[in-house]
Design a protein around this motif. Structure first.
Motif, PDB file in Angstrom:
ATOM      1  N   SER A  42       0.823  -1.199   0.000  1.00  0.00           N
ATOM      2  CA  SER A  42       0.000   0.000   0.000  1.00  0.00           C
ATOM      3  C   SER A  42       0.865   1.261   0.000  1.00  0.00           C
ATOM      4  CB  SER A  42      -0.912  -0.020   1.223  1.00  0.00           C
ATOM      5  OG  SER A  42      -1.452   1.247   1.435  1.00  0.00           O
ATOM      6  N   ASP A  43       1.943   1.241   0.787  1.00  0.00           N
ATOM      7  CA  ASP A  43       2.832   2.401   0.838  1.00  0.00           C
ATOM      8  C   ASP A  43       3.484   2.644  -0.514  1.00  0.00           C
ATOM      9  OD1 ASP A  43       2.288   2.832   3.496  1.00  0.00           O
ATOM     10  OD2 ASP A  43       3.908   1.537   4.185  1.00  0.00           O
ATOM     11  N   GLN A  44       3.949   1.555  -1.130  1.00  0.00           N
ATOM     12  CA  GLN A  44       4.619   1.695  -2.417  1.00  0.00           C
ATOM     13  C   GLN A  44       3.697   2.295  -3.474  1.00  0.00           C
ATOM     14  OE1 GLN A  44       6.586  -2.547  -1.713  1.00  0.00           O
ATOM     15  NE2 GLN A  44       6.794  -1.869  -3.832  1.00  0.00           N
ATOM     16  N   VAL A  45       2.526   1.693  -3.582  1.00  0.00           N
ATOM     17  CA  VAL A  45       1.623   2.156  -4.627  1.00  0.00           C
ATOM     18  C   VAL A  45       1.126   3.571  -4.318  1.00  0.00           C
ATOM     19  CG1 VAL A  45      -0.561   1.325  -3.719  1.00  0.00           C
ATOM     20  CG2 VAL A  45      -0.208   1.366  -6.159  1.00  0.00           C
ATOM     21  N   PHE A  46       1.066   3.891  -3.052  1.00  0.00           N
ATOM     22  CA  PHE A  46       0.727   5.266  -2.662  1.00  0.00           C
ATOM     23  C   PHE A  46       1.735   6.233  -3.264  1.00  0.00           C
ATOM     24  CE2 PHE A  46       1.737   8.710   0.321  1.00  0.00           C
ATOM     25  CZ  PHE A  46       0.533   9.380   0.348  1.00  0.00           C
ATOM     26  N   THR A  47       3.013   5.931  -3.061  1.00  0.00           N
ATOM     27  CA  THR A  47       4.068   6.801  -3.580  1.00  0.00           C
ATOM     28  C   THR A  47       4.031   6.879  -5.102  1.00  0.00           C
ATOM     29  OG1 THR A  47       5.427   6.120  -1.710  1.00  0.00           O
ATOM     30  CG2 THR A  47       6.538   7.238  -3.531  1.00  0.00           C
ATOM     31  N   GLU A  48       3.868   5.712  -5.724  1.00  0.00           N
ATOM     32  CA  GLU A  48       3.902   5.697  -7.186  1.00  0.00           C
ATOM     33  C   GLU A  48       2.708   6.429  -7.792  1.00  0.00           C
ATOM     34  OE1 GLU A  48       5.369   2.193  -9.172  1.00  0.00           O
ATOM     35  OE2 GLU A  48       5.618   1.166  -7.252  1.00  0.00           O
ATOM     36  N   LEU A  49       1.547   6.218  -7.194  1.00  0.00           N
ATOM     37  CA  LEU A  49       0.367   6.919  -7.696  1.00  0.00           C
ATOM     38  C   LEU A  49       0.530   8.426  -7.539  1.00  0.00           C
ATOM     39  CD1 LEU A  49      -2.793   4.868  -6.636  1.00  0.00           C
ATOM     40  CD2 LEU A  49      -1.959   5.368  -8.923  1.00  0.00           C
ATOM     41  N   LYS A  50       1.093   8.816  -6.406  1.00  0.00           N
ATOM     42  CA  LYS A  50       1.298  10.246  -6.152  1.00  0.00           C
ATOM     43  C   LYS A  50       2.140  10.851  -7.260  1.00  0.00           C
ATOM     44  CE  LYS A  50       3.771  11.692  -2.588  1.00  0.00           C
ATOM     45  NZ  LYS A  50       4.144  11.888  -1.181  1.00  0.00           N
ATOM     46  N   GLU A  51       3.248  10.190  -7.562  1.00  0.00           N
ATOM     47  CA  GLU A  51       4.119  10.682  -8.628  1.00  0.00           C
ATOM     48  C   GLU A  51       3.368  10.749  -9.951  1.00  0.00           C
ATOM     49  OE1 GLU A  51       7.161  12.080  -9.006  1.00  0.00           O
ATOM     50  OE2 GLU A  51       6.899  12.259  -6.833  1.00  0.00           O
ATOM     51  N   ALA A  52       2.611   9.680 -10.232  1.00  0.00           N
ATOM     52  CA  ALA A  52       1.883   9.620 -11.501  1.00  0.00           C
ATOM     53  C   ALA A  52       0.904  10.778 -11.626  1.00  0.00           C
ATOM     54  CB  ALA A  52       1.146   8.292 -11.619  1.00  0.00           C
ATOM     55  N   ILE A  53       0.279  11.120 -10.511  1.00  0.00           N
ATOM     56  CA  ILE A  53      -0.683  12.224 -10.538  1.00  0.00           C
ATOM     57  C   ILE A  53       0.036  13.545 -10.752  1.00  0.00           C
ATOM     58  CG2 ILE A  53      -2.324  13.526  -9.159  1.00  0.00           C
ATOM     59  CD1 ILE A  53      -3.043  10.854  -7.794  1.00  0.00           C
ATOM     60  N   ILE A  54       1.111  13.739 -10.008  1.00  0.00           N
ATOM     61  CA  ILE A  54       1.822  15.012 -10.097  1.00  0.00           C
ATOM     62  C   ILE A  54       2.437  15.204 -11.475  1.00  0.00           C
ATOM     63  CG2 ILE A  54       3.838  16.250  -9.236  1.00  0.00           C
ATOM     64  CD1 ILE A  54       3.163  14.891  -6.495  1.00  0.00           C
ATOM     65  N   LYS A  55       2.996  14.123 -12.004  1.00  0.00           N
ATOM     66  CA  LYS A  55       3.613  14.222 -13.334  1.00  0.00           C
ATOM     67  C   LYS A  55       2.563  14.406 -14.425  1.00  0.00           C
ATOM     68  CE  LYS A  55       7.887  11.587 -12.761  1.00  0.00           C
ATOM     69  NZ  LYS A  55       8.534  10.279 -13.032  1.00  0.00           N
ATOM     70  N   GLY A  56       1.330  14.044 -14.131  1.00  0.00           N
ATOM     71  CA  GLY A  56       0.290  14.177 -15.133  1.00  0.00           C
ATOM     72  C   GLY A  56       0.028  12.890 -15.898  1.00  0.00           C
ATOM     73  N   ASP A  57       0.718  11.816 -15.517  1.00  0.00           N
ATOM     74  CA  ASP A  57       0.450  10.531 -16.170  1.00  0.00           C
ATOM     75  C   ASP A  57      -1.005  10.131 -15.947  1.00  0.00           C
ATOM     76  OD1 ASP A  57       3.069  10.537 -16.871  1.00  0.00           O
ATOM     77  OD2 ASP A  57       3.707   9.141 -15.300  1.00  0.00           O
ATOM     78  N   LEU A  58      -1.513  10.460 -14.779  1.00  0.00           N
ATOM     79  CA  LEU A  58      -2.946  10.346 -14.531  1.00  0.00           C
ATOM     80  C   LEU A  58      -3.509  11.761 -14.600  1.00  0.00           C
ATOM     81  CD1 LEU A  58      -3.033   7.862 -11.504  1.00  0.00           C
ATOM     82  CD2 LEU A  58      -3.776   7.409 -13.844  1.00  0.00           C
ATOM     83  N   PRO A  59      -4.148  12.092 -15.694  1.00  0.00           N
ATOM     84  CA  PRO A  59      -4.572  13.481 -15.911  1.00  0.00           C
ATOM     85  C   PRO A  59      -5.615  13.934 -14.887  1.00  0.00           C
ATOM     86  CG  PRO A  59      -4.811  12.143 -17.905  1.00  0.00           C
ATOM     87  CD  PRO A  59      -4.569  11.203 -16.765  1.00  0.00           C
ATOM     88  N   GLN A  60      -5.640  15.227 -14.675  1.00  0.00           N
ATOM     89  CA  GLN A  60      -6.620  15.789 -13.758  1.00  0.00           C
ATOM     90  C   GLN A  60      -8.032  15.413 -14.194  1.00  0.00           C
ATOM     91  OE1 GLN A  60      -6.079  19.933 -12.873  1.00  0.00           O
ATOM     92  NE2 GLN A  60      -3.851  19.759 -12.831  1.00  0.00           N
ATOM     93  N   GLY A  61      -8.837  15.041 -13.241  1.00  0.00           N
ATOM     94  CA  GLY A  61     -10.229  14.716 -13.528  1.00  0.00           C
ATOM     95  C   GLY A  61     -10.450  13.313 -14.053  1.00  0.00           C
ATOM     96  N   SER A  62      -9.375  12.589 -14.337  1.00  0.00           N
ATOM     97  CA  SER A  62      -9.551  11.240 -14.879  1.00  0.00           C
ATOM     98  C   SER A  62     -10.003  10.286 -13.794  1.00  0.00           C
ATOM     99  CB  SER A  62      -8.246  10.751 -15.504  1.00  0.00           C
ATOM    100  OG  SER A  62      -7.259  10.583 -14.509  1.00  0.00           O
ATOM    101  N   LYS A  63     -10.741   9.283 -14.207  1.00  0.00           N
ATOM    102  CA  LYS A  63     -11.301   8.353 -13.241  1.00  0.00           C
ATOM    103  C   LYS A  63     -10.304   7.261 -12.876  1.00  0.00           C
ATOM    104  CE  LYS A  63     -15.409   5.753 -12.104  1.00  0.00           C
ATOM    105  NZ  LYS A  63     -16.594   5.047 -12.566  1.00  0.00           N
ATOM    106  N   ILE A  64     -10.313   6.897 -11.609  1.00  0.00           N
ATOM    107  CA  ILE A  64      -9.455   5.816 -11.124  1.00  0.00           C
ATOM    108  C   ILE A  64     -10.280   4.536 -11.120  1.00  0.00           C
ATOM    109  CG2 ILE A  64      -8.156   4.945  -9.159  1.00  0.00           C
ATOM    110  CD1 ILE A  64      -6.850   7.329 -10.259  1.00  0.00           C
TER     111      ILE A  64
END
Lengths: 237, 237
Positions: free
Chosen positions: B16-38
């Motif tokens: 959970s900690d790992q994926v938390f960190t990775e998701l955070k990066e993905a969001i900040i970098k824009g790999d997961l665009p704003q407003g996109s559904k998870i």
DNA sequence: TAAAATCAGATTGTTGACAATATATGAAAA
DNA sequence: TTTTCATATATTGTCAACAATCTGATTTTA
């Protein structure tokens, strides 16, 4: 639109949400004492749910700093140390100061009138029953909460009401234990309200910050005294 | 103490900690665009884990306001609206102002020297390659982060570095896009550093607040212009 | 044709079981 | 007696399946 009446279904809270709220209350009330360990199986059984949603709630409580987790070692209720209280009051001073500044610009005349009404209630409460600490305490939070709301800044409101104020309520030490404190606090509240009514944001911020740092000084000495008492009675460690 | 060398095991992060960190990066970098559904299943497969730990990570990301959840309707990446950015800058002004005030008292002489060194590096970077926005941007955050750290207030540090700064990095609009901005910002950083070196907490807070509200004014106009451009090009809605 | 109802697929919420790890207990050695 | 080690128990981390709910497309009806 025959289904419109069933929107209550989709608003129904999730188990995780419910237990989150209940656990929060339990922590603040002290039912779960500071520093006590959270054993997932026990809590889950107690609330009649499985560990899945419980763990999600725990993560959220961790997020608002009511729980502290060590990977694989377990989760504990936060312990409010002296220095942590100081940190909280410092953050609060910054946030509420800004809040008061914004409220001075953004609070509606009606809200201001209600705020003044609130203070009059406090006034009479103090006149009547001097000892009623409880009302004084909650009333104080009420005052501060209204100003946070009037800042019209969702972030400020969230940080204050869903994080800082919770921690504050966990701290049993009421500054009102000092006999003259309620009156003093009330008069400071009135000054702040006056500044807001005059739309004087600079002054509102200044007074709010002074009010909070003053409150900290009182709490600080209370905490110190208690620590000394503990040292004297329980001694030796 | 034969086991002391194996502490790395107990420090091992949880999935959970790992994926938390990775998701955070993905969001900040824009790999997961704003407003996109998870979509939990997709993300879980993508990271090769089950939905349990993923959901815990999601709750934490929700806690630091990178995700927004609607019960039973799904979770989306936060959308940084104009007004939300304004709120963030306002909170930041309050928090970083206080941070600078504390740093002026608590920062060690060595840390101050290092801070000055950092600014000299920025100076030369600007002299050499005017356009290198990236460094300017991260350098700016670096400066602010060091002051937050020097406040010696865990709460301030956490709020700033683990919440506000992340959101800030999500906002692509660099105030340095204005040609003269980097120089201006640098000179303001130098002023703040000087105030801290002089142990002048009042001034340090004042300058920091002015610095941030100034930065907001720039970002604000940039955002407004972009909105207008969108209105002009995409029209009609 | 347009609105409402119906259904199927997709997605979230929840559970219980299993695996990995930490903590406590007691026996052996110094 | 105290320390060290080994074992058993308690607790956390993870998974896969099931249930409940939502979403969107299709069909039905006016």
């Amino acid at each position: 639109m025959t289904l419109s009446s069933i929107t209550s279904i989709s608003d129904r809270q999730t188990l995780s949400d419910q237990v989150f709220t209940e656990l929060k209350e339990a922590i603040i009330k002290g039912d779960l004492p500071q520093g006590s360990k959270i054993i997932e199986d026990d809590i889950a059984k107690q609330y009649g749910i499985s560990r899945g949603p419980l763990r999600e709630a725990i993560r959220r409580l961790e997020g608002i700093r009511l729980l502290v987790r060590k990977p694989r070692a377990g989760t504990r209720v936060v312990t409010l140390t002296h220095s942590m209280m100081e940190e909280i009051y410092t953050v609060r001073e910054a946030l509420e100061g800004m809040s008061a500044r914004l409220a001075a610009t953004r609070m509606s005349d009606i809200e201001i009138a209600e705020l003044q009404q609130l203070l009059e209630n406090h006034q009479s409460t103090i006149d009547q029953s001097k000892g009623k600490e409880y009302f004084q305490r909650e009333g104080d939070l009420d005052f501060h909460f209204r100003i946070a709301k009037a800042s019209n800044n969702q972030w400020l409101m969230d940080l204050l009401s869903s994080e800082l104020y919770q921690l504050l309520r966990m701290c049993r030490h009421r500054s009102s234990q000092t006999p003259e404190r309620p009156l003093r606090a009330l008069s400071e509240h009135q000054q702040i309200t006056e500044a807001i009514a005059n739309r004087d944001s600079e002054l509102a911020e200044l007074l709010m910050r002074r009010h909070i740092s003053g409150a900290w000084k009182i709490v600080n000495t209370l905490l110190s005294n208690e620590n000394n008492m503990i040292d004297n009675t329980e001694g030796k460690s």
